[in-house]
Motif scaffolding. Structure first.
Motif, PDB file in Angstrom:
ATOM      1  N   ALA A  16      64.831  61.356  84.174  1.00 38.14           N
ATOM      2  CA  ALA A  16      63.476  60.819  84.267  1.00 38.14           C
ATOM      3  C   ALA A  16      62.927  61.180  85.641  1.00 38.14           C
ATOM      4  O   ALA A  16      63.695  61.248  86.610  1.00 38.14           O
ATOM      5  N   PRO A  17      61.619  61.422  85.736  1.00 37.09           N
ATOM      6  CA  PRO A  17      61.035  61.708  87.049  1.00 37.09           C
ATOM      7  C   PRO A  17      61.090  60.475  87.958  1.00 37.09           C
ATOM      8  O   PRO A  17      61.201  59.336  87.476  1.00 37.09           O
ATOM      9  N   ALA A  18      60.999  60.701  89.259  1.00 34.82           N
ATOM     10  CA  ALA A  18      61.159  59.626  90.250  1.00 34.82           C
ATOM     11  C   ALA A  18      60.176  58.476  90.036  1.00 34.82           C
ATOM     12  O   ALA A  18      60.545  57.304  90.197  1.00 34.82           O
ATOM     13  N   ASP A  29      57.742  43.654  84.146  1.00 37.76           N
ATOM     14  CA  ASP A  29      57.966  43.723  82.695  1.00 37.76           C
ATOM     15  C   ASP A  29      58.998  44.779  82.339  1.00 37.76           C
ATOM     16  O   ASP A  29      59.782  44.615  81.403  1.00 37.76           O
ATOM     17  N   GLU A  30      59.006  45.876  83.081  1.00 39.29           N
ATOM     18  CA  GLU A  30      59.959  46.941  82.790  1.00 39.29           C
ATOM     19  C   GLU A  30      61.363  46.570  83.275  1.00 39.29           C
ATOM     20  O   GLU A  30      62.349  46.763  82.570  1.00 39.29           O
ATOM     21  N   TYR A  31      61.428  46.009  84.472  1.00 40.88           N
ATOM     22  CA  TYR A  31      62.720  45.584  85.019  1.00 40.88           C
ATOM     23  C   TYR A  31      63.394  44.578  84.087  1.00 40.88           C
ATOM     24  O   TYR A  31      64.594  44.654  83.839  1.00 40.88           O
ATOM     25  N   ALA A  32      62.610  43.655  83.557  1.00 37.70           N
ATOM     26  CA  ALA A  32      63.146  42.618  82.676  1.00 37.70           C
ATOM     27  C   ALA A  32      63.869  43.220  81.479  1.00 37.70           C
ATOM     28  O   ALA A  32      64.917  42.723  81.055  1.00 37.70           O
ATOM     29  N   VAL A  33      63.323  44.310  80.939  1.00 39.30           N
ATOM     30  CA  VAL A  33      63.879  44.915  79.725  1.00 39.30           C
ATOM     31  C   VAL A  33      65.268  45.479  79.971  1.00 39.30           C
ATOM     32  O   VAL A  33      66.223  45.151  79.261  1.00 39.30           O
ATOM     33  N   TRP A  34      65.416  46.319  80.973  1.00 34.15           N
ATOM     34  CA  TRP A  34      66.700  47.017  81.146  1.00 34.15           C
ATOM     35  C   TRP A  34      67.717  46.219  81.961  1.00 34.15           C
ATOM     36  O   TRP A  34      68.915  46.446  81.848  1.00 34.15           O
ATOM     37  N   THR A 132      70.008  53.882  82.629  1.00 25.95           N
ATOM     38  CA  THR A 132      70.117  55.209  82.011  1.00 25.95           C
ATOM     39  C   THR A 132      69.723  55.149  80.540  1.00 25.95           C
ATOM     40  O   THR A 132      68.954  55.987  80.055  1.00 25.95           O
ATOM     41  N   THR A 133      70.245  54.152  79.830  1.00 20.39           N
ATOM     42  CA  THR A 133      69.919  53.972  78.411  1.00 20.39           C
ATOM     43  C   THR A 133      68.439  53.686  78.223  1.00 20.39           C
ATOM     44  O   THR A 133      67.792  54.256  77.337  1.00 20.39           O
ATOM     45  N   HIS A 134      67.888  52.832  79.071  1.00 13.92           N
ATOM     46  CA  HIS A 134      66.457  52.472  78.998  1.00 13.92           C
ATOM     47  C   HIS A 134      65.564  53.701  79.188  1.00 13.92           C
ATOM     48  O   HIS A 134      64.617  53.920  78.432  1.00 13.92           O
ATOM     49  N   LEU A 135      65.879  54.522  80.199  1.00 13.69           N
ATOM     50  CA  LEU A 135      65.049  55.693  80.484  1.00 13.69           C
ATOM     51  C   LEU A 135      65.156  56.733  79.366  1.00 13.69           C
ATOM     52  O   LEU A 135      64.186  57.407  79.053  1.00 13.69           O
ATOM     53  N   ALA A 136      66.343  56.834  78.781  1.00 14.28           N
ATOM     54  CA  ALA A 136      66.542  57.793  77.692  1.00 14.28           C
ATOM     55  C   ALA A 136      65.732  57.392  76.452  1.00 14.28           C
ATOM     56  O   ALA A 136      65.272  58.241  75.692  1.00 14.28           O
ATOM     57  N   ALA A 137      65.552  56.080  76.259  1.00 12.50           N
ATOM     58  CA  ALA A 137      64.845  55.581  75.090  1.00 12.50           C
ATOM     59  C   ALA A 137      63.325  55.610  75.261  1.00 12.50           C
ATOM     60  O   ALA A 137      62.572  55.526  74.299  1.00 12.50           O
ATOM     61  N   ALA A 138      62.894  55.719  76.509  1.00 12.32           N
ATOM     62  CA  ALA A 138      61.439  55.635  76.811  1.00 12.32           C
ATOM     63  C   ALA A 138      60.687  56.856  76.307  1.00 12.32           C
ATOM     64  O   ALA A 138      61.216  57.931  76.226  1.00 12.32           O
TER      65      ALA A 138
END
Length: 138
Positions: A16-18, A29-34, A132-138
């Protein structure tokens, strides 16, 4: 890094990009998810505070609080976490190095004991696996 104490550094390359990796750490909201966290409040600026309730496997809820020491957008985040019984927060340094559509992430911390370091390193690896899993699913 401190010359005394027990430290660790974990480095990974994320697909994922920086700016996406940065948002994962700095948008509540994003932090909460992963991060398996609830009630997340992030005031991402030097001197700003953060808080969340970590929901650990088995359903236990662990309230966490801390503050931000250094904030360099898309590059570096130095966060303190308040630990019961300690006068000073435990600092965690997060460094991002952009590589096109990928980002190298490094997490590092220093502790007074090997046991504390090992526990934190295990927790950080768990967090990075989840990220890693979260970014791969995005």
């Amino acid at each position: 890094m401190s010359t005394t104490g027990f430290d660790y550094t974990i480095t990974r390359t994320l697909d994922a990009p920086a700016d996406r990796v940065w948002a994962a750490w700095t948008v509540a909201d994003e932090y909460a998810v992963w991060a398996s966290a609830e009630e997340v409040v992030l005031d991402v600026r030097p001197g700003g505070a953060w808080s969340s309730v970590m929901v650990i496997p088995g359903g236990a809820r662990v309230p966490l609080t801390g503050g931000y020491v250094e904030v360099v957008e898309n590059k570096r985040l130095v966060m303190g976490m308040n630990v019961p019984g300690r006068d000073e927060p435990v600092l965690m340094t997060l460094d991002l190095t952009a590589d096109g559509e990928r980002t190298q992430i490094s997490l590092s911390q220093t502790f007074d004991t090997a046991e504390d370091r090992d526990q934190a390193e295990q927790g950080s690896n768990f967090l990075l696996d989840s990220l890693t899993t979260h970014l791969a699913a995005a």
